[in-house]
Every structure is written in C-alpha cells, then in structure tokens.
Write an enzyme that holds these catalytic residues in place. Structure first.
Site, PDB file in Angstrom:
ATOM      1  N   PHE A  49       0.857  -1.193   0.000  1.00  0.00           N
ATOM      2  CA  PHE A  49       0.000   0.000   0.000  1.00  0.00           C
ATOM      3  C   PHE A  49       0.890   1.239   0.000  1.00  0.00           C
ATOM      4  CE2 PHE A  49      -3.278  -2.540   2.680  1.00  0.00           C
ATOM      5  CZ  PHE A  49      -3.781  -3.114   1.530  1.00  0.00           C
ATOM      6  N   CYS A  87       3.625   2.198  -2.765  1.00  0.00           N
ATOM      7  CA  CYS A  87       4.328   2.816  -3.891  1.00  0.00           C
ATOM      8  C   CYS A  87       3.753   4.194  -4.198  1.00  0.00           C
ATOM      9  CB  CYS A  87       4.241   1.932  -5.134  1.00  0.00           C
ATOM     10  SG  CYS A  87       5.664   0.867  -5.248  1.00  0.00           S
TER      11      CYS A  87
HETATM   12  C1  LIG Z   1      14.016   0.526  -7.511  1.00  0.00           C
HETATM   13  C2  LIG Z   1      13.088   0.241  -6.384  1.00  0.00           C
HETATM   14  C3  LIG Z   1      11.945  -0.475  -6.623  1.00  0.00           C
HETATM   15  C4  LIG Z   1      11.081  -0.762  -5.562  1.00  0.00           C
HETATM   16  N1  LIG Z   1       9.977  -1.506  -5.817  1.00  0.00           N
HETATM   17  C5  LIG Z   1       9.152  -1.824  -4.802  1.00  0.00           C
HETATM   18  C6  LIG Z   1       8.060  -2.685  -5.020  1.00  0.00           C
HETATM   19  O1  LIG Z   1       7.838  -3.197  -6.114  1.00  0.00           O
HETATM   20  N2  LIG Z   1       7.255  -2.959  -3.958  1.00  0.00           N
HETATM   21  C7  LIG Z   1       7.465  -2.445  -2.720  1.00  0.00           C
HETATM   22  O2  LIG Z   1       6.707  -2.738  -1.803  1.00  0.00           O
HETATM   23  N3  LIG Z   1       8.516  -1.634  -2.500  1.00  0.00           N
HETATM   24  C8  LIG Z   1       9.366  -1.317  -3.492  1.00  0.00           C
HETATM   25  N4  LIG Z   1      10.456  -0.541  -3.250  1.00  0.00           N
HETATM   26  C9  LIG Z   1      10.669   0.000  -1.892  1.00  0.00           C
HETATM   27  C10 LIG Z   1      11.588  -0.884  -1.058  1.00  0.00           C
HETATM   28  O3  LIG Z   1      11.027  -2.164  -0.860  1.00  0.00           O
HETATM   29  C11 LIG Z   1      11.855  -0.245   0.331  1.00  0.00           C
HETATM   30  O4  LIG Z   1      10.628  -0.098   1.014  1.00  0.00           O
HETATM   31  C12 LIG Z   1      12.523   1.103   0.232  1.00  0.00           C
HETATM   32  O5  LIG Z   1      13.477   1.106  -0.801  1.00  0.00           O
HETATM   33  C13 LIG Z   1      13.196   1.509   1.552  1.00  0.00           C
HETATM   34  O6  LIG Z   1      14.237   0.632   1.904  1.00  0.00           O
HETATM   35  P1  LIG Z   1      15.795   0.993   1.632  1.00  0.00           P
HETATM   36  O7  LIG Z   1      16.053   2.335   2.243  1.00  0.00           O
HETATM   37  O8  LIG Z   1      16.555  -0.131   2.266  1.00  0.00           O
HETATM   38  O9  LIG Z   1      15.976   1.040   0.159  1.00  0.00           O
HETATM   39  C14 LIG Z   1      11.359  -0.264  -4.269  1.00  0.00           C
HETATM   40  C15 LIG Z   1      12.523   0.460  -4.045  1.00  0.00           C
HETATM   41  C16 LIG Z   1      13.397   0.701  -5.083  1.00  0.00           C
HETATM   42  C17 LIG Z   1      14.667   1.454  -4.826  1.00  0.00           C
END
Ligand SMILES: Cc1cc2nc3c(=O)[nH]c(=O)nc-3n(C[C@H](O)[C@H](O)[C@H](O)COP(=O)(O)O)c2cc1C
Length: 435
Positions: free
Chosen positions: A137, A139
């Site tokens: 919930f 993106c």
């Molecule tokens: C390129 C990219 C694609 C992502 N795609 C998704 C996704 O498909 N579904 C989702 O729930 N979160 C998605 N995220 C969010 C990550 O799962 C995570 O919540 C967010 O990057 C924060 O964590 P981090 O600081 O370790 O990157 C994406 C993040 C990035 C960078």
C-alpha cells in the site's frame, strides 16, 4: 554465540535480515544468489494481477543524492511493480521456496482495490508454498495514479477493508506495508490492525524529486525532457523510518503488533537500532543495490558480535529494548546538565566548531591567537552543534555535570535526583522544584 534466528508472525528465518520487495528480489536468479549470500528471507518484488503488462520507462529510472565522497546517501526511483508475467514469477517463487525451505519467502502484492482481484490472486500465491504475503500500500508513483499503492495506503478505511479481504481469503500471514507519505503513521497502522493484519512493515519510499536538470529545466531522472516525482530511500530516510517504527511501537494498542523495519538499513548497527525501537526484523533494499548481496555478511557478523558483547542470546532480547526510553519532550529531565569538551590532542584547529557556535549558536567557544579552541562553560548550553560539525570523531564530547556541581551559566546546582524536579505543566520550558 548469539542465536540470530527469528520467528516473525510464525515465519522462521535464520537471521532477521530480509531483502525488501524491489529489483534485488524480482527473479529466481537474484533470489537464489541472495539466499546463498546469507539473506534470511526475501519479499518478492510486487506482483500485480494477470492482464495487460506493466510497462516501465526505458530511460533512467533512478535519481540520487551523494555525500562529498560520492557515497550514495539517498536513492530516488520511478520504477513500477514487476513487469514480468505473473505466471513466470509464481513458477519461480515455487521453485526457489522448494529449494530453500529454511528461508523466508514473502510475496508482495498490489492488485486493484476490489475483493474479486484479491480473491483471485491469493490462491495462486498460496500454491507456490510461500510463507506469507505483504500488501504493498506504499508505492508513491505510477501505481497510485491507478488507485493502487499509496492511493490505498493514505486512506485508513481502504487499508482496513483490503486487509480484511485478504485475511478472509487466505491462511497465509499478512504483512501490511505502509507508506510514509502521510501525516500520522499510527492511523494506517491501526487500520491494518483492525483489518486483522498479522504485522506491518515500514517504510515504503518517500515522495521526492532529487534534482532538476538546469539545462533542460526538468526534474531528474529525465525521460525525453520530462520528469516525475519518485520514491526516496536509502540511508537518508533512516531517521524518518526509525521515528515511524517507534511511533507504532510505543502506541499501547499496537504494543504487540509485529513490525518489519525498513528504510536505510545499511549496517548491522542500523538493523539493531530498528530492532531496539520495536522491529522484529528488518528489510533492506538500497544497501543491497549499492554494495551487492554480500553486504548481509557484515550485518550477520556485526549483530552477532554486538549481541555477544551485550550478553544477549536471542534477538527477542533486543527487540523493543529502547521502547521504554522513548519519551515526549515534556518528560525530559531539564535538570540534566552537560558541557562540551574539546580534546586538544585530537583537535586539528579547523575552526568549524568556532564558526558554527559563534555565528549561529551560543558564542560558547573561544579561539586563541594560535587557534586553540576552548569551551566557555558559562555560555555553553550543550546543544551539540559543535559535536555534529566537527570533522574528527570523538574530538568534542558532551560531559555530564555531577550532582552538586553549580552550572556557571545559570548558577543552578545540579540536583542528585531527577525526581526532585519537574516541568511546569503550562510551560514545559520552565523547570520548577517538585512538591
Ligand atoms: C528501484 C526500487 C523499486 C522498488 N519496488 C518496490 C516494489 O515493487 N514494492 C514495494 O513494496 N517496494 C518497493 N520498493 C521499496 C523498497 O522495498 C523499500 O521499502 C525502500 O526502498 C526503503 O528501503 P531501503 O532504504 O533499504 O531502500 C522499491 C525500491 C526501489 C529502490
């Protein structure tokens, strides 16, 4: 040796480090190698319903913020959910889970806000043998414009409704992933709890524009002269994520709601901080995208060493350990008095502390003709700015004044007991002796 195994909503994994739903988890090739590198679990890149394919941009999909050493501090993306066919993803999930039964396999889902759509996809996921689902919930771009992702996550009633549909239509544990693009994180978390969620995970990415191309006059990343807001993540978002995790953990109604902490986890220490503030495990995306899958090995060994040093045998001893010390400002001890101290052996005479304090704070640092910097105790309010701007670690520290000492700034004697002092109910800035 500390036991890092975790049991998160009944899902067992050998360590608390899961890869978050994102490119690192979008295919069998990646996930097998992630497991081999040591990750305790993965949340598979978000699946949507079968049907018209999701089409990503064919230009740059990332923007970034860097530190002076070009280390990546913040990452911005305009990527959508998986653009691979549903049946291919499901087949791969089943194969990987079969071969790695001891690792956690969670499947992230985002389908239209209609019960039929959820009813249709849940049995397909169950059939793969996955351990649970995570409802995306969160993106903030691309999918929210189609009434999914954060468009659902910003409306507590929708969260509750969809979570209830999911719980009614599957036996799998359900983790609700929250968007940070709201005012009060407690509201969507409470809605998830009312809907029957087994856990919440947070944070998804933060709405952002990282930079503007000043020749094209368009936000970056720029696709054919135009740019759109994206989702921000990486080390820069950790403080925001930690606070949101803490807000949920300290709310009495949610004291038992398991939390999967996400946002900027790069080292074992980041993970330990999330866990101390209430997370039962952590998820990682940007650190793996920056340093590769093996980054988990430092996380595992670092957390294990730390727990050994603290005499903790199980991760459950760390989880929520800092929650009782989370307070509100009006309950902070105004009788606690500290002063800055500069270690002359470490000082490189750069003068940053002096410039910051003299120009913008309390004029509490003196500079001699030979550029020796000393603290004026009668002006220092222990604000910590000098510590934060000093380029030498531990060169400036805050030293607590002992009970009975007189603060040269206020003339107040430091009291032995916090209990002897209280804050004025109508003006929390005023300290008065308690009755
Ligand atoms: C390129 C990219 C694609 C992502 N795609 C998704 C996704 O498909 N579904 C989702 O729930 N979160 C998605 N995220 C969010 C990550 O799962 C995570 O919540 C967010 O990057 C924060 O964590 P981090 O600081 O370790 O990157 C994406 C993040 C990035 C960078």
């Amino acid at each position: 040796m500390a036991d890092l195994t975790t049991n998160f909503v009944g899902i067992k994994s050998p360590n608390p480090f899961w890869l978050a739903s994102a490119p690192p988890t979008d295919k069998e090739y990646n996930v097998r190698r992630a497991y081999e590198a040591g990750w305790g679990g993965v949340v598979w890149k978000t699946l949507g319903e079968a049907g018209p394919p999701v089409v990503n941009v064919n230009g740059p999909r990332y923007g970034a913020i860097w530190g002076a050493d070009r280390r990546l501090l913040g990452l911005n993306n305009i990527e959508l959910i998986t653009d691979r066919p549903l049946e291919v993803n499901l087949r791969e999930i089943k194969a990987v889970k079969r071969d790695y039964p001891d690792r956690a396999m969670i499947v992230s889902l985002m389908v239209p806000c209609e019960e039929a759509a959820w009813k249709a996809i849940l049995p397909l996921v169950e059939e793969t043998g996955a351990d649970g689902v995570e409802l995306n919930f969160g993106c903030p771009h691309g999918m929210s414009e189609r009434g999914m992702g954060s468009a659902v996550g910003q409306v507590p009633e929708y969260i509750e409704m969809v979570t209830r549909w999911v719980k009614q239509n599957t036996r799998m544990p359900c983790i609700v992933k929250l968007t940070p693009n709201i005012t009060d994180i407690k509201q969507p978390a409470l809605a998830a709890l009312r809907g029957g969620a087994d856990a919440v995970s947070l944070i998804n990415t933060i709405n952002s524009i990282t930079s503007v191309d000043l020749d094209l006059f368009a936000p970056e990343p720029t696709i054919d002269g135009k740019g759109a807001h994206g989702g921000y993540c990486g080390p820069a978002v950790k403080p925001i994520a930690l606070n949101m995790v803490a807000e949920i953990a300290r709310t009495p109604e949610m004291a038992h709601l398991p939390i999967s902490g996400i946002g900027g986890v790069t080292t074992w220490k980041d993970a330990a901080e999330f866990m101390a503030l209430g997370a039962g495990n952590v998820q990682v995306c940007t650190a793996a995208m920056t340093y590769g899958f093996k980054v988990v090995q430092e996380m595992i060994s670092g957390l294990s060493d730390y727990m050994d040093k603290k005499g903790m045998v199980a991760t459950s001893e760390l989880v929520r350990k800092a929650v009782p010390n989370l307070s509100d400002w009006q309950h902070l001890n105004l009788n606690y008095i500290a002063k800055a101290k500069i270690n002359q052996d470490l000082c490189i005479s750069c003068g940053r502390c002096f410039a910051a304090c003299e120009d913008t704070s309390h004029q509490a640092i003196a500079m001699s003709e030979d550029r020796t910097f000393t603290v004026k105790d009668d002006e220092c309010v222990a604000c910590n700015l000098c510590v934060n701007v000093c380029p030498v670690e531990d060169c400036i520290t805050m030293e607590q004044m002992a009970a009975g000492a007189v603060d040269p700034r206020t003339g107040r004697t430091v009291q032995p007991e916090y209990a002897n002092w209280t804050t004025h109910p109508n003006n929390p800035g005023v300290v008065t002796a308690a009755e």
